[in-house]
Write an enzyme that holds these catalytic residues in place. Structure first.
Site, PDB file in Angstrom:
ATOM      1  N   LYS A  87       0.848  -1.192   0.000  1.00 45.50           N
ATOM      2  CA  LYS A  87       0.000   0.000   0.000  1.00 45.50           C
ATOM      3  C   LYS A  87       0.887   1.247   0.000  1.00 45.50           C
ATOM      4  O   LYS A  87       1.848   1.325   0.774  1.00 45.50           O
ATOM      5  CB  LYS A  87      -0.902  -0.009   1.235  1.00 45.50           C
ATOM      6  CG  LYS A  87      -1.919   1.124   1.295  1.00 45.50           C
ATOM      7  CD  LYS A  87      -2.775   1.009   2.564  1.00 45.50           C
ATOM      8  CE  LYS A  87      -3.895   2.037   2.592  1.00 45.50           C
ATOM      9  NZ  LYS A  87      -4.709   1.940   3.826  1.00 45.50           N
ATOM     10  N   SER A 162      -9.739   2.361   2.734  1.00 45.69           N
ATOM     11  CA  SER A 162      -8.847   3.080   1.852  1.00 45.69           C
ATOM     12  C   SER A 162      -7.927   2.186   1.035  1.00 45.69           C
ATOM     13  O   SER A 162      -7.425   2.593  -0.010  1.00 45.69           O
ATOM     14  CB  SER A 162      -7.984   4.059   2.653  1.00 45.69           C
ATOM     15  OG  SER A 162      -7.138   3.363   3.554  1.00 45.69           O
ATOM     16  N   SER A 186      -9.715  -0.113   6.890  1.00 45.55           N
ATOM     17  CA  SER A 186      -9.148  -0.025   5.533  1.00 45.55           C
ATOM     18  C   SER A 186      -8.443  -1.275   5.021  1.00 45.55           C
ATOM     19  O   SER A 186      -8.090  -1.332   3.844  1.00 45.55           O
ATOM     20  CB  SER A 186      -8.176   1.142   5.451  1.00 45.55           C
ATOM     21  OG  SER A 186      -8.907   2.334   5.386  1.00 45.55           O
TER      22      SER A 186
END
Ligand code: GLN
Length: 519
Positions: A87, A162, A186
């Protein structure tokens, strides 16, 4: 794509690791197969767009090194040579880190996050950096400054957020493993809506050093995978004490792989599973509730006893989160001012004072959602309002922790749907912040209490994945891996294989979308 390549990308990380050890696949082949897959499904107007940056050269170099070491009979980490995606909130030396924001466009970290050091040491080739909502704020990845990531199950829908990029990469077979961060869901919510596994460790169980801070008392790095076993393997690799993170737990990583093995054997006798009364019913789509009820039946059949528990203060969790989180956001993001951090924007008119440079930098580079939270947090922390807002929210946090303590006296793990709905269409909630925030009702309480949570695929509702969440007491992450692996094994027996085997052919879907057949 050749059939060997297809076989490789469809393997779980554990299967791929075994194939590498047996010598039937080389790490260079494994990395190349994933790079080919990325090239086939990620770019273009209708592509998945899971990646913001692909790191082919370095990934292939690490893979070649692993193959050479293996040929020389060197002892390697069990996951050595298995590729991973990261990420883009986690800093990596030699690769850009944007946090999904224009603020960090073109920025290269001078150091590695602790989890990245561990990945380098174990020699997992890093395929690249994945898309996210700006600074991890959102539930759909629509708040990224770099465009939407598409859900591989339906290219017109969100992949969650997210960490939508990490989840979509794993779901689209563009990586067997990925790292995410979870401040309010997330990792788990993108897992739920893409049919993948997302695990948030106990707060402090994995070092946060090098994860760009959103809300430091809630943030946690964790695994995004296709199987519970893979999550356990990756969690064991990245977990453990780190002197560079003052909130890191000084205790060994729990035996998660053993727990997942035990669960996969299918016996849950003696395990008490608590259904949280407040996380069901109203607001949950009927298809989500149905898959949840079926999961309970399966778990009961495996010998678990199902009890109902009540956590009355969870009804305030979302409200308290939206005071504590923005308060920490307003403080953590103050450093992005074009002087200390961030791409400087000099005002084109008027005097160039330091305040005006900071102002124009922040005005130009932060998106609306980030600004909304900075303003909310600054307000909640301001003199005269602190006790009424931030102070009260902290008290609610304590009440939530007590609710969980009481619930865990009656149950070993707790269970709920991960998300009240399946993946929604692009634009459905992007103009309505409150509707977006409501996605996280079931995931936020774990962050508020610092306890671990995992989302595992629970089946489909109208062709779209539903996630089932297990929560465990702090330090007892092993319990949720055991329960999660048991449910996964029971469901896969029904489905005749992994849920993702039922996902549509994405290359065909992208081609069809290109001809205007799909929105
Ligand atoms: N969706 C939640 C939010 O917008 C959670 C974000 C996260 O876990 N990083 O705050």
């Amino acid at each position: 794509m050749g059939s060997k390549n297809l076989d490789i990308i469809r393997m779980s990380a554990a299967e791929l690791a075994a194939a590498l050890q047996a010598g039937t696949v080389t790490s260079v082949e494994a990395v190349q197969a994933h790079l080919d897959r990325i090239a086939a499904v990620d770019p273009g107007e209708n592509g998945v767009h899971a990646y913001l940056h692909v790191n082919a050269e370095e990934a292939l170099a690490v893979a070649a090194e692993v193959d050479a070491l293996r040929a020389a009979d060197e002892t390697l980490h069990p996951l050595a040579g298995v590729p991973i995606a990261i990420k883009d909130l986690i800093v990596t030396k030699g690769q850009p880190t944007t946090a999904g924001s224009k603020m960090l466009e073109g920025w290269m970290s001078p150091y590695d996050a602790t989890v990245i050091e561990k990945i380098r040491e174990a020699k997992l080739p890093m395929l690249g950096k994945t898309n996210l909502d700006e600074f991890a704020m959102g539930s759909s990845t629509e708040h990224s400054a770099y465009g939407n990531t598409r859900n591989p199950w339906d290219l017109g829908r969100i992949p969650g957020g997210s960490g939508g990029g990490s989840a979509a990469a794993v779901a689209a077979f563009e990586a067997p493993l990925a790292l995410g961060t979870d401040t309010g869901g997330s990792i788990r919510q993108p897992g739920a809506v893409t049919g993948t596994v997302g695990s948030k460790p106990t707060y402090g169980g994995v070092s946060r050093y090098g994860a760009i801070a959103m809300a430091s008392s809630l943030d946690q790095i964790g695994p995004v995978t296709r199987t519970v076993m893979d999550a356990a393997l990756l969690h064991e690799l990245i977990g453990g004490h780190d002197p560079k993170d003052s909130t890191s737990l000084n205790e060994p990583v729990p035996a998660l792989v053993a727990a997942a093995e035990q669960g996969a054997a299918g016996d849950l006798s003696g395990m008490r599973i608590g259904v949280i009364r407040e996380l069901q019913g109203e607001g949950y789509e009927p298809g989500v509730q149905q898959r949840f009820d079926e999961a309970l039946e399966l778990l009961r059949g495996a010998g678990a006893s199902i009890v109902e528990v009540s956590c009355p203060n969870l009804q305030y969790a979302l409200a308290a989160y939206y005071l504590i989180m923005p308060s920490e956001v307003s403080s953590n993001l103050a450093k992005f001012d074009g002087v200390r951090y961030g791409k400087r924007v000099v005002p084109t008119e008027g005097p160039v004072t330091i305040e005006r440079v900071m102002g124009s930098t922040r005005a130009a580079n932060f998106g609306d959602e980030v600004k909304r939270r900075i303003i909310l947090g600054t307000y909640a922390l301001s003199a005269g309002y602190y006790d009424a807002y931030y102070g009260s929210a902290q008290k609610v946090r304590t009440l939530i922790q007590r609710d969980f303590d009481a619930a865990f006296a009656e149950a070993d793990v707790l269970i709920s749907p991960t998300s009240p709905t399946v993946a929604f269409e692009f634009g459905a909630k992007s103009d309505d912040p409150l509707a977006m925030y409501l996605n996280d009702v079931a995931t936020i309480p774990a962050n508020m209490a610092g306890i671990p949570g995992i989302s595992v695929p629970g089946g489909l509702s109208e062709g779209l994945p539903v996630g089932i969440q297990f929560l465990a007491p702090a330090h007892e992450d092993a319990r949720m891996y055991r329960a999660g692996a048991a449910l996964e094994a029971l469901l896969e027996k029904q489905w005749g294989g992994p849920l993702l085997a039922q996902a549509p052919d994405i290359e065909a879907a992208i081609a069809a979308a290109g001809q205007g057949e799909v929105a």
